[in-house]
Write a protein that holds these residues in place. Structure first.
Motif, short mmCIF file in Angstrom:
data_model
loop_
_atom_site.label_atom_id
_atom_site.label_comp_id
_atom_site.label_asym_id
_atom_site.label_seq_id
_atom_site.Cartn_x
_atom_site.Cartn_y
_atom_site.Cartn_z
N GLU A 63 0.83 -1.20 0.00
CA GLU A 63 0.00 0.00 0.00
C GLU A 63 0.87 1.26 0.00
O GLU A 63 0.59 2.21 -0.71
CB GLU A 63 -0.92 0.00 1.22
CG GLU A 63 -1.94 1.09 1.23
CD GLU A 63 -2.97 0.98 0.13
OE1 GLU A 63 -3.48 2.05 -0.29
OE2 GLU A 63 -3.28 -0.13 -0.32
N ALA A 64 1.94 1.26 0.78
CA ALA A 64 2.83 2.43 0.84
C ALA A 64 3.55 2.64 -0.49
O ALA A 64 3.90 3.77 -0.83
CB ALA A 64 3.84 2.25 1.96
N GLY A 65 3.74 1.58 -1.25
CA GLY A 65 4.44 1.70 -2.52
C GLY A 65 3.56 2.12 -3.68
O GLY A 65 4.04 2.41 -4.77
N LYS A 66 2.27 2.23 -3.44
CA LYS A 66 1.36 2.61 -4.52
C LYS A 66 1.54 4.08 -4.91
O LYS A 66 1.85 4.91 -4.09
CB LYS A 66 -0.10 2.41 -4.09
CG LYS A 66 -0.57 1.00 -4.10
CD LYS A 66 -2.03 0.96 -3.77
CE LYS A 66 -2.57 -0.45 -3.80
NZ LYS A 66 -4.00 -0.46 -3.43
N SER A 67 1.27 4.35 -6.15
CA SER A 67 1.28 5.70 -6.65
C SER A 67 -0.14 6.25 -6.62
O SER A 67 -1.10 5.55 -6.89
CB SER A 67 1.79 5.71 -8.09
OG SER A 67 1.54 6.96 -8.69
N TYR A 68 -0.29 7.51 -6.29
CA TYR A 68 -1.60 8.13 -6.24
C TYR A 68 -2.31 8.06 -7.59
O TYR A 68 -3.49 7.86 -7.68
CB TYR A 68 -1.46 9.58 -5.80
CG TYR A 68 -2.76 10.36 -5.89
CD1 TYR A 68 -3.75 10.18 -4.95
CD2 TYR A 68 -3.00 11.23 -6.94
CE1 TYR A 68 -4.94 10.88 -5.03
CE2 TYR A 68 -4.19 11.92 -7.03
CZ TYR A 68 -5.16 11.75 -6.07
OH TYR A 68 -6.33 12.43 -6.16
N PHE A 69 -1.55 8.24 -8.64
CA PHE A 69 -2.15 8.36 -9.96
C PHE A 69 -2.60 7.04 -10.56
O PHE A 69 -3.38 7.02 -11.49
CB PHE A 69 -1.16 9.04 -10.92
CG PHE A 69 -0.80 10.42 -10.46
CD1 PHE A 69 -1.69 11.45 -10.61
CD2 PHE A 69 0.40 10.68 -9.85
CE1 PHE A 69 -1.40 12.73 -10.17
CE2 PHE A 69 0.72 11.95 -9.40
CZ PHE A 69 -0.19 12.97 -9.58
#
Length: 71
Positions: A63-69
């Motif tokens: 989850e922390a590695g996800k990109s907002y976009f």
């Protein structure tokens, strides 16, 4: 006179549209910052705290590695 009034109104409308675009961009930026902060906060939780919210350590890292976009 009518033409001058038309152009003056158009300028005001374009200023209003620009403000709307700026406000929208600001909200997107704020949402991105909040989401990023929240995701990084997951990394600082203990395993017990993660269990309380229903996540594993690997899920928190993912989850922390996800990109907002790309959500």
């Amino acid at each position: 006179m009518a033409i001058e009034t038309f152009y003056a109104g158009t300028e005001l409308k374009s200023r209003g549209a620009f403000r709307v675009i700026l406000r929208r961009a600001w909200r997107v930026y704020q949402a991105w910052r909040i989401r990023r902060h929240t995701r990084y906060a997951l990394l600082e939780l203990t395993d017990e705290q993660l269990r309380d919210v229903g996540l594993t350590r690997s899920e928190a890292r993912r989850e922390a590695g996800k990109s907002y976009f790309w959500d």
